[in-house]
Design a protein around this motif. Structure first.
Motif, PDB file in Angstrom:
ATOM      1  N   SER A  10       0.815  -1.210   0.000  1.00  0.00           N
ATOM      2  CA  SER A  10       0.000   0.000   0.000  1.00  0.00           C
ATOM      3  C   SER A  10       0.854   1.267   0.000  1.00  0.00           C
ATOM      4  CB  SER A  10      -0.928  -0.005   1.207  1.00  0.00           C
ATOM      5  OG  SER A  10      -0.169   0.010   2.405  1.00  0.00           O
ATOM      6  N   LYS A  11       1.966   1.206   0.748  1.00  0.00           N
ATOM      7  CA  LYS A  11       2.864   2.373   0.797  1.00  0.00           C
ATOM      8  C   LYS A  11       3.529   2.607  -0.556  1.00  0.00           C
ATOM      9  CE  LYS A  11       2.657   3.790   5.120  1.00  0.00           C
ATOM     10  NZ  LYS A  11       2.226   5.171   5.455  1.00  0.00           N
ATOM     11  N   ARG A  12       3.879   1.516  -1.211  1.00  0.00           N
ATOM     12  CA  ARG A  12       4.503   1.658  -2.524  1.00  0.00           C
ATOM     13  C   ARG A  12       3.537   2.292  -3.511  1.00  0.00           C
ATOM     14  NH1 ARG A  12       7.333  -3.479  -4.984  1.00  0.00           N
ATOM     15  NH2 ARG A  12       7.388  -2.004  -6.722  1.00  0.00           N
ATOM     16  N   ALA A  13       2.278   1.884  -3.433  1.00  0.00           N
ATOM     17  CA  ALA A  13       1.270   2.448  -4.329  1.00  0.00           C
ATOM     18  C   ALA A  13       1.117   3.942  -4.087  1.00  0.00           C
ATOM     19  CB  ALA A  13      -0.061   1.746  -4.102  1.00  0.00           C
ATOM     20  N   GLU A  14       1.077   4.279  -2.812  1.00  0.00           N
ATOM     21  CA  GLU A  14       0.955   5.683  -2.420  1.00  0.00           C
ATOM     22  C   GLU A  14       2.121   6.501  -2.966  1.00  0.00           C
ATOM     23  OE1 GLU A  14       0.858   7.604   1.903  1.00  0.00           O
ATOM     24  OE2 GLU A  14      -0.353   5.776   1.783  1.00  0.00           O
ATOM     25  N   ARG A  19       4.528  10.316  -6.815  1.00  0.00           N
ATOM     26  CA  ARG A  19       5.526  10.627  -7.846  1.00  0.00           C
ATOM     27  C   ARG A  19       4.851  11.057  -9.148  1.00  0.00           C
ATOM     28  NH1 ARG A  19       7.642   5.779  -6.738  1.00  0.00           N
ATOM     29  NH2 ARG A  19       7.405   5.147  -8.915  1.00  0.00           N
ATOM     30  N   ILE A  20       3.757  10.411  -9.475  1.00  0.00           N
ATOM     31  CA  ILE A  20       3.022  10.774 -10.694  1.00  0.00           C
ATOM     32  C   ILE A  20       2.468  12.193 -10.572  1.00  0.00           C
ATOM     33  CG2 ILE A  20       0.963  10.275 -12.081  1.00  0.00           C
ATOM     34  CD1 ILE A  20       1.414   7.301 -11.486  1.00  0.00           C
ATOM     35  N   ALA A  34      -3.083  20.969 -22.622  1.00  0.00           N
ATOM     36  CA  ALA A  34      -3.072  20.339 -23.945  1.00  0.00           C
ATOM     37  C   ALA A  34      -1.665  19.907 -24.347  1.00  0.00           C
ATOM     38  CB  ALA A  34      -3.629  21.297 -24.994  1.00  0.00           C
ATOM     39  N   GLY A  35      -0.662  20.703 -23.987  1.00  0.00           N
ATOM     40  CA  GLY A  35       0.704  20.412 -24.400  1.00  0.00           C
ATOM     41  C   GLY A  35       1.352  19.294 -23.604  1.00  0.00           C
ATOM     42  N   ALA A  36       0.846  19.030 -22.417  1.00  0.00           N
ATOM     43  CA  ALA A  36       1.427  17.987 -21.560  1.00  0.00           C
ATOM     44  C   ALA A  36       1.233  16.615 -22.190  1.00  0.00           C
ATOM     45  CB  ALA A  36       0.775  18.025 -20.194  1.00  0.00           C
ATOM     46  N   ARG A  37       2.218  15.753 -22.033  1.00  0.00           N
ATOM     47  CA  ARG A  37       2.151  14.409 -22.594  1.00  0.00           C
ATOM     48  C   ARG A  37       2.066  13.384 -21.479  1.00  0.00           C
ATOM     49  NH1 ARG A  37      -0.164  16.127 -26.166  1.00  0.00           N
ATOM     50  NH2 ARG A  37       0.828  17.714 -27.423  1.00  0.00           N
ATOM     51  N   VAL A  38       1.034  12.584 -21.536  1.00  0.00           N
ATOM     52  CA  VAL A  38       0.795  11.584 -20.508  1.00  0.00           C
ATOM     53  C   VAL A  38       1.969  10.594 -20.423  1.00  0.00           C
ATOM     54  CG1 VAL A  38      -0.661   9.630 -19.910  1.00  0.00           C
ATOM     55  CG2 VAL A  38      -1.690  11.788 -20.603  1.00  0.00           C
ATOM     56  N   ASP A  39       2.502  10.215 -21.547  1.00  0.00           N
ATOM     57  CA  ASP A  39       3.649   9.303 -21.566  1.00  0.00           C
ATOM     58  C   ASP A  39       4.831   9.911 -20.811  1.00  0.00           C
ATOM     59  OD1 ASP A  39       3.078   6.935 -23.545  1.00  0.00           O
ATOM     60  OD2 ASP A  39       2.253   8.706 -24.494  1.00  0.00           O
ATOM     61  N   LYS A  49       2.477   4.003 -17.474  1.00  0.00           N
ATOM     62  CA  LYS A  49       1.343   4.849 -17.849  1.00  0.00           C
ATOM     63  C   LYS A  49       0.022   4.307 -17.305  1.00  0.00           C
ATOM     64  CE  LYS A  49       0.632   5.176 -22.267  1.00  0.00           C
ATOM     65  NZ  LYS A  49       0.172   5.560 -23.630  1.00  0.00           N
ATOM     66  N   ARG A  50      -0.092   2.999 -17.269  1.00  0.00           N
ATOM     67  CA  ARG A  50      -1.352   2.440 -16.788  1.00  0.00           C
ATOM     68  C   ARG A  50      -1.637   2.827 -15.343  1.00  0.00           C
ATOM     69  NH1 ARG A  50      -4.705  -1.998 -15.033  1.00  0.00           N
ATOM     70  NH2 ARG A  50      -3.110  -2.362 -13.450  1.00  0.00           N
ATOM     71  N   MET A  51      -0.586   2.914 -14.535  1.00  0.00           N
ATOM     72  CA  MET A  51      -0.774   3.260 -13.122  1.00  0.00           C
ATOM     73  C   MET A  51      -1.328   4.678 -12.988  1.00  0.00           C
ATOM     74  SD  MET A  51      -0.218   0.485 -12.062  1.00  0.00           S
ATOM     75  CE  MET A  51      -0.647   0.815 -10.348  1.00  0.00           C
ATOM     76  N   LEU A  52      -0.947   5.526 -13.934  1.00  0.00           N
ATOM     77  CA  LEU A  52      -1.502   6.881 -13.952  1.00  0.00           C
ATOM     78  C   LEU A  52      -3.023   6.807 -14.103  1.00  0.00           C
ATOM     79  CD1 LEU A  52      -0.021   9.817 -15.985  1.00  0.00           C
ATOM     80  CD2 LEU A  52      -2.466   9.397 -16.010  1.00  0.00           C
ATOM     81  N   TYR A  53      -3.454   5.930 -14.998  1.00  0.00           N
ATOM     82  CA  TYR A  53      -4.905   5.822 -15.215  1.00  0.00           C
ATOM     83  C   TYR A  53      -5.589   5.105 -14.054  1.00  0.00           C
ATOM     84  CZ  TYR A  53      -4.521   8.008 -19.699  1.00  0.00           C
ATOM     85  OH  TYR A  53      -4.307   8.930 -20.673  1.00  0.00           O
ATOM     86  N   VAL A  54      -4.895   4.166 -13.414  1.00  0.00           N
ATOM     87  CA  VAL A  54      -5.451   3.510 -12.234  1.00  0.00           C
ATOM     88  C   VAL A  54      -5.666   4.534 -11.123  1.00  0.00           C
ATOM     89  CG1 VAL A  54      -4.928   1.927 -10.348  1.00  0.00           C
ATOM     90  CG2 VAL A  54      -4.550   1.218 -12.717  1.00  0.00           C
TER      91      VAL A  54
END
Lengths: 212, 212
Positions: A10-14, A19-20, A34-39, A49-54
């Motif tokens: 849980s701490k690692r996820a946090e 960090r994201i 608009a200019g920011a890139r998710v990648d 990237k998937r963790m960003l969406y999670v």
DNA sequence: TCTTTCGGTAACCATACGGTTACCCAAAGC
DNA sequence: GCTTTGGGTAACCGTATGGTTACCGAAAGA
């Protein structure tokens, strides 16, 4: 980037989420929504990237969380000034100086606000958190103005909201437009000397205005 | 969209270029440099995308031309105020009011400036046209301040550059942050009544500060 | 110890984007 | 009238983008 120390899951996820968020603040501040890139955000965070969406659902929800974060951060520092217990003039001067210096120290605040205004506060408008942060501030300014007026050092007709907006404007506008102002007036306004000069001027303007 | 009247070829080309520029101002103002879509600009201009590239070379060169255009437009109106011949206090008040109202009337100016600052004036820095526009303005402010000081109605230590930046900041910041300020303070700051109140306040601040 | 949960990885996808090419046709120049 | 010029159209291209799917492996829970 990634922690070598073993942490509970849980701490690692946090930590990953944090960090994201930090990487997002940077990317959004440098390139706008608009200019920011998710990648790029994911890469800079050392995350997938998937963790960003999670954690955040979408680029736009991430944007809102970034906004709330930087607003809260500024208000926290502003509150820590504890100007409620100072002499009215010193209280105002300190607020003015803080607002200039904070903006200079946190260029990300400027860009994020500007972007959000371009979008007509579409995202901030949905946030209750931020609105709650600012009403105590307005009460504080009202109280300082009243004390100053009672003590005879401030004019009596100063509106709290207008005064606070002006107080912020003096420093914020300078820093927000540092680059174009420097280009237009062909001066290096970002030097520490120039910043100090601006600081003194801003205090003079606000206290000059508030004179009875 | 397209003119039904027959025009000589060169005039039609000119008109197309102008339509593209105008559409670009709109698109850039609403979405920023990165968020703006070249296809959308061409479509709104009733022109083909290729003509955009013929006339402007690239999205970024188009951006620069847009910047130069809006800067020149503002300076033109500001110069037309002809404040050089007014009483110092009236001259300053008029500059303050003009800057607030102009910004309110031209929201595109705000967004374009903000974007350019986010890019650290990368594009404006290459433009000589804009720099040339602003040095006469600074001379004008200097002259008005000197006249006011000589007449005993202005303090003697007001810096022309700082004063002009402040003068612009008072109105510009308010309009630039209308939406976030309205959200944060839960007020409708864009109403004509609110704008009028702000206008009066801004004049009070600048003239209050300038009192000897 | 066995199963479940969940943080994490990598490869993938449809689409939208800035920019280009091949072509058209009417005004301009002779 | 014949050729040249240049504004204009439409279809196309490679790539980058936000978002997703299939899968993994170790910690947590029983």
């Amino acid at each position: 980037m990634t922690d070598t120390v073993e942490l509970p899951r849980s701490k690692r996820a946090e930590a990953t989420k944090a960090r994201i968020l930090e990487a997002a603040i940077n990317e959004f501040a440098n390139h706008g929504l608009a200019g920011a890139r998710v990648d790029e955000i994911a890469a800079r965070a050392g995350a997938n990237k998937r963790m960003l969406y999670v954690h955040f659902g979408s680029k736009e929800e991430l944007w809102l969380q970034v906004l709330e974060h930087v607003y809260a951060h500024k208000r926290e520092e502003e509150r820590a000034l504890d100007v409620g217990n100072l002499h009215p003039q010193e209280a105002m001067a300190r607020l003015v100086r803080f607002n200039l210096r904070y903006t200079a120290r946190h260029p990300e605040f400027v860009t994020l606000l500007n972007q959000e205004n371009m979008h007509q506060a579409r995202y901030l408008g949905t946030s209750e958190r931020v609105q709650a942060l600012y009403s105590p501030l307005l009460d504080l300014v009202r109280e300082v103005l009243a004390r100053g007026a009672a003590a005879g050092v401030f004019r009596r007709d100063a509106e709290p909201l207008q005064t606070y907006v002006t107080l912020v404007a003096l420093g914020h506008f300078y820093v927000a437009n540092l680059h174009t102002l420097s280009a237009v007036f062909q001066a290096r306004l970002s030097s520490e000397a120039a910043l100090g000069a601006r600081e003194a001027h801003c205090v003079e303007v606000l206290l000059g205005y508030l004179r009875p």
